[in-house]
Design an enzyme around this catalytic site. Structure first.
Site, PDB file in Angstrom:
ATOM      1  N   ASP A  12       0.767  -1.064  -0.123  1.00  2.37           N
ATOM      2  CA  ASP A  12      -0.068  -0.070  -0.006  1.00  2.37           C
ATOM      3  C   ASP A  12       0.796   1.231  -0.316  1.00  2.37           C
ATOM      4  O   ASP A  12       0.369   2.413   0.649  1.00  2.37           O
ATOM      5  CB  ASP A  12      -0.902   0.063   1.305  1.00  2.37           C
ATOM      6  CG  ASP A  12      -2.185  -1.071   1.237  1.00  2.37           C
ATOM      7  OD1 ASP A  12      -2.366  -1.451  -0.121  1.00  2.37           O
ATOM      8  OD2 ASP A  12      -2.039  -1.648   2.113  1.00  2.37           O
ATOM      9  N   LYS A  62     -11.518  -4.804  -4.146  1.00  2.00           N
ATOM     10  CA  LYS A  62     -12.790  -5.082  -3.211  1.00  2.00           C
ATOM     11  C   LYS A  62     -14.125  -4.863  -4.055  1.00  2.00           C
ATOM     12  O   LYS A  62     -14.791  -4.043  -3.747  1.00  2.00           O
ATOM     13  CB  LYS A  62     -12.982  -4.448  -1.770  1.00  2.00           C
ATOM     14  CG  LYS A  62     -11.803  -4.881  -1.044  1.00  2.00           C
ATOM     15  CD  LYS A  62     -11.889  -4.167   0.469  1.00  2.00           C
ATOM     16  CE  LYS A  62     -10.668  -4.743   1.106  1.00  2.00           C
ATOM     17  NZ  LYS A  62      -9.335  -4.121   0.700  1.00  2.00           N
ATOM     18  N   SER A 117     -11.350  -7.014   8.974  1.00  2.00           N
ATOM     19  CA  SER A 117     -10.209  -7.081  10.378  1.00  2.00           C
ATOM     20  C   SER A 117     -10.162  -5.727  11.338  1.00  2.00           C
ATOM     21  O   SER A 117      -9.920  -5.997  12.325  1.00  2.00           O
ATOM     22  CB  SER A 117      -8.867  -7.260   9.767  1.00  2.00           C
ATOM     23  OG  SER A 117      -8.538  -6.020   9.028  1.00  2.00           O
ATOM     24  N   GLY A 173       0.291  -7.871  12.854  1.00  2.00           N
ATOM     25  CA  GLY A 173       1.234  -6.763  12.769  1.00  2.00           C
ATOM     26  C   GLY A 173       0.442  -5.341  13.293  1.00  2.00           C
ATOM     27  O   GLY A 173       0.075  -5.247  14.262  1.00  2.00           O
ATOM     28  N   GLY A 176      -2.589  -5.669  14.901  1.00  2.60           N
ATOM     29  CA  GLY A 176      -2.802  -6.317  16.155  1.00  2.60           C
ATOM     30  C   GLY A 176      -2.641  -7.807  16.176  1.00  2.60           C
ATOM     31  O   GLY A 176      -2.533  -8.385  17.324  1.00  2.60           O
ATOM     32  N   GLY A 193       0.991  -5.812   5.656  1.00  2.00           N
ATOM     33  CA  GLY A 193       1.638  -4.372   4.788  1.00  2.00           C
ATOM     34  C   GLY A 193       2.521  -3.637   5.667  1.00  2.00           C
ATOM     35  O   GLY A 193       3.529  -3.745   5.629  1.00  2.00           O
TER      36      GLY A 193
HETATM   37  O1  O7E Z   1      -2.566  -3.370   8.342  1.00  2.00           O
HETATM   38  P1  O7E Z   1      -1.884  -3.289   7.038  1.00  2.00           P
HETATM   39  O2  O7E Z   1      -0.769  -2.469   6.806  1.00  2.00           O
HETATM   40  O3  O7E Z   1      -0.913  -4.972   7.369  1.00  2.00           O
HETATM   41  O4  O7E Z   1      -2.291  -3.958   5.786  1.00  2.00           O
HETATM   42  C1  O7E Z   1      -3.488  -4.721   5.759  1.00  2.00           C
HETATM   43  C2  O7E Z   1      -4.069  -5.029   4.340  1.00  2.00           C
HETATM   44  O5  O7E Z   1      -5.275  -5.596   4.172  1.00  2.00           O
HETATM   45  C3  O7E Z   1      -4.371  -3.476   3.633  1.00  2.00           C
HETATM   46  O6  O7E Z   1      -4.215  -3.565   2.241  1.00  2.00           O
HETATM   47  C4  O7E Z   1      -5.723  -3.368   3.688  1.00  2.00           C
HETATM   48  O7  O7E Z   1      -6.478  -2.828   2.912  1.00  2.00           O
HETATM   49  C5  O7E Z   1      -6.078  -5.000   3.787  1.00  2.00           C
HETATM   50  N1  O7E Z   1      -7.451  -5.569   4.425  1.00  2.00           N
HETATM   51  C6  O7E Z   1      -7.507  -5.345   5.629  1.00  2.00           C
HETATM   52  O8  O7E Z   1      -6.700  -4.861   6.490  1.00  2.00           O
HETATM   53  N2  O7E Z   1      -8.439  -5.835   6.537  1.00  2.00           N
HETATM   54  C7  O7E Z   1      -9.681  -6.736   5.727  1.00  2.00           C
HETATM   55  O9  O7E Z   1     -10.589  -7.017   6.529  1.00  2.00           O
HETATM   56  C8  O7E Z   1      -9.448  -6.837   4.596  1.00  2.00           C
HETATM   57  C9  O7E Z   1      -8.484  -6.111   3.641  1.00  2.00           C
HETATM   58  C10 O7E Z   1      -8.135  -6.701   2.510  1.00  2.00           C
HETATM   59  O10 O7E Z   1      -7.377  -6.464   1.789  1.00  2.00           O
HETATM   60  O11 O7E Z   1      -9.254  -7.253   1.900  1.00  2.00           O
HETATM   61  C11 O7E Z   1      -8.664  -8.270   0.877  1.00  2.00           C
HETATM   62  C12 O7E Z   1      -7.708  -9.136   1.344  1.00  2.00           C
END
Ligand code: O7E
Length: 215
Positions: A12, A62, A117, A173, A176, A193
């Site tokens: 990202d 998405k 998440s 990470g 959490g 990420g």
């Molecule tokens: O928190 P990070 O920086 O480790 O990034 C997490 C990545 O997963 C980020 O690109 C965010 O958009 C994505 N993500 C979530 O964090 N939570 C979700 O519920 C869904 C996604 C996602 O990417 O959905 C498709 C996998």
């Protein structure tokens, strides 16, 4: 997607040089690179063509529209070389079918978001997550997205989808979640990420996450 390292990089960052540097640094430790709006809006879809030279790319748009619009989005993304796409499921079976059909034509993967998440991910998704997971199975998706921040939900969703579909799991990470815990709960891959791309040593962090998952 070939399961080797169980780690998907969420790339990202918003500029090309940064993206290519991080991708090259961690390429030995990741099975795929997830690219979404931040990077594609910053650099255009052409960045996917560059990244697929380093690792398979999952396009995280998405997708959440009517079937015809979803089809057009999927065609663009797969023509750019992506090996997979992430879609929402709340738009209904016909929209998901449209994405799966294009993916089948290209020989690529569709992953469907079940419950997100972040803390707000429980507000609207929680009551429908299981139904979306069931629909992903029935529609012939390759896998689902489930939250590493709630390993117990990954367990619930694994029970619904069985062993044929994959679970890819973000939230390790910075949000959490623990990579080892969510793999134990039934995830196939973790998506990471910020912990990697904001680190001074992205490769070391990626290796440490892989080691935690015993891969
Ligand atoms: O928190 P990070 O920086 O480790 O990034 C997490 C990545 O997963 C980020 O690109 C965010 O958009 C994505 N993500 C979530 O964090 N939570 C979700 O519920 C869904 C996604 C996602 O990417 O959905 C498709 C996998």
């Amino acid at each position: 997607m070939e399961k080797k390292n169980r780690l998907i990089l969420a790339l990202d960052v918003t500029d090309r040089e940064h993206a290519l540097r991080i991708a090259n640094e961690v390429s030995d430790y990741v099975d795929s690179i997830k690219v979404g709006y931040p990077l594609v809006l910053g650099e255009g879809l052409g960045i996917v063509k560059e990244l697929v030279e380093i690792a398979p790319v999952i396009a995280d748009f998405k997708v959440a529209d009517i079937p015809n619009t979803d089809r057009l989005i999927c065609e663009h993304v797969f023509n750019a070389g992506a090996a997979g796409i992430i879609t929402h499921g709340f738009t209904g079976r016909d929209s998901l079918d449209s994405c799966v059909k294009v993916a089948n034509d290209f020989g690529t993967d569709v992953y469907v978001v079940t419950e997100m998440s972040h803390p707000g991910g429980v507000e609207f998704f929680r009551p429908v997550a299981e139904d979306i997971a069931k629909m992903a199975v029935e529609a012939g998706a390759s896998g689902v997205v489930a939250p590493a921040t709630r390993p117990e939900r990954v367990k619930d969703i694994r029970k619904i989808i069985g062993e044929e579909l994959s679970i890819i799991s973000p939230g390790v990470g910075a949000q959490g979640g623990s990579a080892a815990d969510v793999i134990r709960a039934g995830a196939d891959w973790v998506i990471v990420g910020r912990s990697i791309y904001n680190s001074d040593s992205p490769a070391e962090v990626a290796k440490k996450i892989c080691d935690e998952m015993n891969c």
